[in-house]
Design an enzyme around this catalytic site. Structure first.
Site, PDB file in Angstrom:
ATOM      1  N   ARG A 185     -27.629 -29.027 -29.733  1.00  0.00           N
ATOM      2  CA  ARG A 185     -26.240 -28.668 -30.096  1.00  0.00           C
ATOM      3  C   ARG A 185     -25.582 -29.740 -30.966  1.00  0.00           C
ATOM      4  NH1 ARG A 185     -27.805 -23.790 -28.638  1.00  0.00           N
ATOM      5  NH2 ARG A 185     -28.435 -23.739 -26.471  1.00  0.00           N
TER       6      ARG A 185
ATOM      7  N   ASN B 285     -30.986 -32.834 -20.776  1.00  0.00           N
ATOM      8  CA  ASN B 285     -32.336 -32.291 -20.593  1.00  0.00           C
ATOM      9  C   ASN B 285     -33.274 -33.443 -20.963  1.00  0.00           C
ATOM     10  OD1 ASN B 285     -31.335 -29.719 -19.966  1.00  0.00           O
ATOM     11  ND2 ASN B 285     -31.178 -29.205 -22.134  1.00  0.00           N
TER      12      ASN B 285
ATOM     13  N   GLU C 295     -30.891 -24.892 -15.334  1.00  0.00           N
ATOM     14  CA  GLU C 295     -31.543 -24.482 -16.584  1.00  0.00           C
ATOM     15  C   GLU C 295     -32.948 -25.078 -16.697  1.00  0.00           C
ATOM     16  OE1 GLU C 295     -28.648 -25.448 -19.666  1.00  0.00           O
ATOM     17  OE2 GLU C 295     -27.581 -23.589 -19.239  1.00  0.00           O
TER      18      GLU C 295
ATOM     19  N   ASP D  57     -19.091 -22.188 -19.256  1.00  0.00           N
ATOM     20  CA  ASP D  57     -19.792 -23.082 -20.170  1.00  0.00           C
ATOM     21  C   ASP D  57     -19.048 -23.238 -21.497  1.00  0.00           C
ATOM     22  OD1 ASP D  57     -21.730 -24.662 -21.209  1.00  0.00           O
ATOM     23  OD2 ASP D  57     -23.246 -23.114 -21.443  1.00  0.00           O
TER      24      ASP D  57
ATOM     25  N   GLU E 163     -20.173 -26.368 -29.861  1.00  0.00           N
ATOM     26  CA  GLU E 163     -21.260 -25.415 -29.613  1.00  0.00           C
ATOM     27  C   GLU E 163     -20.798 -23.959 -29.694  1.00  0.00           C
ATOM     28  OE1 GLU E 163     -23.145 -25.978 -25.815  1.00  0.00           O
ATOM     29  OE2 GLU E 163     -24.394 -24.203 -26.048  1.00  0.00           O
TER      30      GLU E 163
ATOM     31  N   TRP F 176     -28.236 -14.640 -18.105  1.00  0.00           N
ATOM     32  CA  TRP F 176     -27.496 -15.897 -18.021  1.00  0.00           C
ATOM     33  C   TRP F 176     -26.161 -15.767 -17.298  1.00  0.00           C
ATOM     34  CZ3 TRP F 176     -29.894 -20.349 -19.136  1.00  0.00           C
ATOM     35  CH2 TRP F 176     -31.070 -20.275 -19.882  1.00  0.00           C
TER      36      TRP F 176
HETATM   37  O1  GCW Z   1     -24.521 -24.303 -22.472  1.00  0.00           O
HETATM   38  C1  GCW Z   1     -25.605 -25.019 -22.285  1.00  0.00           C
HETATM   39  C2  GCW Z   1     -26.085 -25.436 -23.630  1.00  0.00           C
HETATM   40  C3  GCW Z   1     -27.314 -26.262 -23.469  1.00  0.00           C
HETATM   41  C4  GCW Z   1     -26.925 -27.473 -22.640  1.00  0.00           C
HETATM   42  C5  GCW Z   1     -26.362 -27.000 -21.320  1.00  0.00           C
HETATM   43  C6  GCW Z   1     -25.867 -28.145 -20.483  1.00  0.00           C
HETATM   44  C7  GCW Z   1     -27.912 -29.628 -22.800  1.00  0.00           C
HETATM   45  O2  GCW Z   1     -26.331 -24.306 -24.397  1.00  0.00           O
HETATM   46  O3  GCW Z   1     -27.755 -26.635 -24.733  1.00  0.00           O
HETATM   47  O4  GCW Z   1     -28.035 -28.291 -22.434  1.00  0.00           O
HETATM   48  O5  GCW Z   1     -25.288 -26.152 -21.538  1.00  0.00           O
HETATM   49  O6  GCW Z   1     -24.682 -28.454 -20.588  1.00  0.00           O
HETATM   50  O7  GCW Z   1     -26.637 -28.726 -19.756  1.00  0.00           O
END
Ligand code: GCW
Length: 848
Positions: A181, A223, A306, A385, A413, A561
């Site tokens: 992102r 991640n 995730e 999110d 994002e 999701w």
């Molecule tokens: O919304 C999601 C994003 C991911 C991100 C995740 C998070 C880093 O699309 O890219 O991962 O949130 O915040 O962990």
């Protein structure tokens, strides 16, 4: 001209082009008249007390010297000693810590200081800057420079303390140099699996961060890669910490929970947080880091989310997981930020009562009080999110015995990926100022995360920033206002967001009144406009959450999701009530819950977040839901059109390089806002069959669809998927395949009254090719362009014809006679088959 060359000479060593590298620390020379009198009142000497070359106080001395020289054209000398010849405060600019200052003996300051706080005293030319600690001294120096850079020479006597101790940024950089992102190029921290060799940009970044009082950074993606903990990487992290230390920025990393185990570095047989070998491993690793980096900030952890590993794998609690790191860090004073972004990412939309928005509360509420004192639970501002609007996460209300921080996103994002102007602080304010009414007492989110409401000593702010190698840091000059304001709000969340914006404008673009006014106007209008054209009434950003998160795709929400809109042909919205829905409204304290539970009392802008209603349901505004959708999308897109002429009015008042960059983006935004408008309005019109009362949706009187033009050469019609991404669901393309180099022509006889028109062309710019287009009127060339936005913009690009790649250009002021022939020639290039959607012949002032 001479003055200007003089300035350029002075800043040798710093990039001289106006490429945005110095951000708001540009320190442009003030006009002569303004600066001369003040400059001459300054003493000849800066005294930076008791400082080594890596200390923020030393940096403060350098910054003062450099800034004063650039802004005022006068070079002061720096002394690191306070000698008798400099014993009177009026004879120097003094900067130091409280303890150093009090040791001077002449006066002892007893001010109510918080860590990182500062006292700034300006009396004529005499300036005294005292920090509670070294960092505070540097912040005071930046504050002084910010004032004079804005032409403010007034006397002052201010003490400024931070609202919260944690004011961090999070970078989502990967070790291979990519950034999750990120929309501004590659990582400044990592390349090819290691810490980057050249960390020049890292220290420049630290300088920007320190100037807005950020005191910590997590340098890698949540991640996280287990290789962040190899000896080689730790040596690299030491270099990063060394380059940020002079600015008072403490460095930490995101951890992969399974790092020691078989899927990580293979040094333990398990990653169970209660296993003694695992505990010993983390302790040893943490000790190793502190040995090399004594002021190490700590860790950030994304666990059981995730696909990331976590303690739940071993039936241990999330608190067990957080405390594992807390114990290892505690002897060193380190902090563990543990993310509350934990949810099941494989949900079933068919289950009416399932709700991802419930997840953070469900996972964490019961754990309150179980986290050690150096754990901070880091909570995204809303329950889903980073959407264009969300209610505050209910979890903020339920952790009175736990430290908390709010996670905000500066990287855009879901907010246009730095290719749409969106000044985000107005959105953040809706959360920070939200009153949770815990125990029926005032409980503003900002007072919860600062620690004040529940008497916690730790807490604060984490902002996801994702700067890159692009000289302008975020890939957009105007997006830098978000980073600036983030830091300032983390320091003082009661700050006025328009004044913060204007400080940033004056520092970045100068104080010319029309410059300040125009950038203020378009920035303040930007979030409401973006919300209007991307997702209103609390429905979330209606983007393609399965793919790029950039352009519209309303139907993409209904998948595993759990970001559902539950739209069908007559109804829309998530029923989050306790009485009939997911029960999410009941996660708020009773006074707030009552407001959201009830359709009547729920504010319109959260209607579809909390309720499932008919499209014909009437809002408090009196409009139906569907008509509000149509109107909002048309209004928002219309506002985006106004940004272009507003910016153009600044030609000559902003340097050419930044003027052109911004203009290019605002033009793109104007076109893409129409893509959003047409896709979302068209999608719901198609689904509901309810016509727009104003007759706009689905009617484009000034457009000529490409598929209805006379096609020759290789052009042929294709159905676009998703259908709403193309005007009349159809585009035309030339050939196909990776080596496509075909060409085609599309022509139309213009049946419009003779006059001057803007000619707009809707087309698709996909990744993987730079198609070449030419527009001709009666055979005479009008304009030529390439499908090369991937070279010029930073958002995530699509390889398909869809609403991410859909875009449009406008050819202004074309004289047209009835019966003229407009022809577009398209030359395909590789993956880009010169796709065309429509042309529009627009009388002045018409947007279609
Ligand atoms: O919304 C999601 C994003 C991911 C991100 C995740 C998070 C880093 O699309 O890219 O991962 O949130 O915040 O962990």
């Amino acid at each position: 001209m001479r003055a200007r060359w003089g300035l350029l000479a002075l800043v040798a060593g710093v990039a001289v082009a106006e490429n945005g590298l110095s951000g708001w620390l540009r320190y442009a020379s003030l006009p002569d008249g303004q600066r001369q009198q003040y400059a001459s009142s300054l003493p000849p000497l800066i005294v930076a007390l008791n400082s080594t070359s890596t200390s923020p106080v030393y940096t403060a001395g350098q910054e003062l010297q450099d800034g004063i020289q650039r802004i005022l054209g006068r070079k002061l000398e720096i002394s690191h000693e306070h000698s008798t010849s400099t014993s009177s405060n009026s004879s120097f600019v003094l900067v130091g810590t409280l303890s150093a200052y009090n040791k001077l003996g002449s006066q002892s300051l007893s001010t109510d200081f918080a860590p990182d706080g500062f006292w700034l005293n300006i009396k004529g030319g005499a300036v005294t800057i005292v920090g509670q600690n070294e960092r505070g001294a540097l912040y005071g120096a930046f504050e002084y420079l910010s004032r004079i850079a804005q032409g403010n020479f007034a006397d002052a006597d201010v003490v400024s303390n931070p609202d919260a101790p944690i004011r961090w940024v999070n970078e989502w950089d990967n070790m291979d140099g990519t950034i999750e992102r990120g929309y501004a190029g590659r990582s400044i921290f990592f390349a090819n699996g290691s810490v980057a060799t050249d960390l020049t940009r890292v220290s420049q970044y630290a300088r920007l961060l320190a100037s807005v009082r950020i005191n910590g950074i997590i340098v890698n993606n949540v991640n996280a890669n287990p290789r962040m903990l190899t000896n080689e990487t730790i040596a690299g992290l030491k270099r990063i910490a060394d380059s940020m230390r002079p600015y008072g920025i403490r460095v930490g990393i995101s951890l992969n929970f399974a790092s020691p185990g078989p899927d990580g570095l293979k040094e333990t047989a398990t990653f169970d947080p209660l296993d003694p070998t695992v505990i010993a491993w983390w302790e040893a690793k943490t000790n190793q880091i502190y040995q090399q980096i004594p002021d190490w900030a700590g860790y950030l952890v994304k666990a059981n989310s995730e696909g990331q590993p976590g303690p739940l794998t071993y039936n241990r609690t999330l608190a067990d997981g957080a405390n594992l790191f807390a114990r290892a860090l505690r002897p060193h004073g380190g902090i563990i930020m543990f993310r509350a972004f934990v949810y099941n990412s494989n949900m079933n939309p068919a289950v009416w009562k399932d709700d991802r928005a419930n997840a953070a509360y469900d996972f964490f509420k019961e754990l309150d009080g179980e986290f050690l004192d150096n754990v901070i639970v880091q909570i995204k501002y809303g329950p889903i999110d980073f959407q264009v609007r969300e209610p505050a996460s209910p979890l903020f209300a339920h952790l009175p015995n736990t430290n908390t921080a709010i996670e905000l996103q500066i990287t855009q994002e879901y907010l246009g990926q730095q290719d749409h102007l969106v000044y985000i602080p107005p959105l953040w304010k809706t959360i920070l100022d939200f009153d949770m009414r815990v125990g029926s007492k005032p409980s503003l989110v900002r007072d919860i995360v600062s620690g004040q409401r529940f008497s916690r000593t730790l807490g604060g702010y984490a902002g996801v920033v994702n700067v890159g190698t692009n000289p302008n840091w975020l890939g957009s000059h105007l997006a830098m206002s978000n980073l600036y304001a983030y830091g300032r709000l983390a320091w003082d969340p009661t700050g006025d967001i328009q004044s913060l914006l204007q400080d940033w404008i004056r520092l970045t673009f100068g104080s010319e009144p029309s410059v300040v006014k125009v950038i203020t106007d378009i920035s303040m209008a930007s979030w409401p406009a973006y919300e209007n054209y991307t997702g209103n009434l609390g429905i979330q950003t209606l983007t393609d959450i399965l793919y790029t998160h950039f352009g519209p795709c309303p139907q993409c929400q209904e998948n595993r999701w759990g970001q559902w809109t539950r739209a069908d042909k007559s109804t829309i919205g998530m029923d989050r009530t306790v009485s009939n829905g997911t029960g999410n409204s009941g996660q708020y304290p009773p006074e707030v819950a009552a407001v959201f539970e009830n359709l009547e009392t729920t504010p319109d802008n959260f209607l579809l977040w909390f309720h499932h209603v008919n499209y014909t349901h009437r809002l408090h505004s009196g409009k139906t839901v569907i008509q509000h959708f149509y109107d909002a999308h048309y209004d928002g897109a219309a506002t985006a059109q106004t940004f272009v002429p507003a910016w153009q009015s600044l030609q000559g008042k902003v340097d050419g390089e930044r003027f052109d960059d911004v203009l290019f983006k605002l033009r793109f935004q104007a076109g893409h806002a129409l893509v959003w408008r047409d896709a979302v309005a068209g999608y719901y019109y198609n689904l509901s069959g309810i016509a727009d009362e104003a007759g706009r949706v689905g009617h484009h009187p000034y457009r000529i669809e490409a598929e209805s033009m006379a096609l020759s050469g290789g052009y042929r019609p294709v159905a676009v998927d998703p259908f709403e991404a193309a005007s009349n669901f159809t585009a035309i393309v030339v050939g196909s395949g990776p080596n496509n180099n075909g060409s085609g022509e599309a022509a139309a006889v213009l049946d419009f009254p003779s006059g001057t028109y803007d000619v707009a062309v809707g087309y698709f710019d996909v990744a993987g090719g730079r198609a070449h287009y030419g527009a001709f009127l009666n055979g005479e060339p009008l304009h030529e362009w390439y499908g090369d936005l991937e070279d010029r913009l930073g958002h995530e690009f699509s390889t398909k014809l869809d609403a991410h790649s859909a875009t449009r250009i406008t050819i202004p002021d074309v004289d047209v006679k009835r019966g003229d022939v407009l022809k577009i020639i398209g030359l395909a290039d590789g993956n880009e088959p010169a796709p065309l959607d429509y042309v529009a012949i627009l009388p002045k002032g018409v947007v279609d």
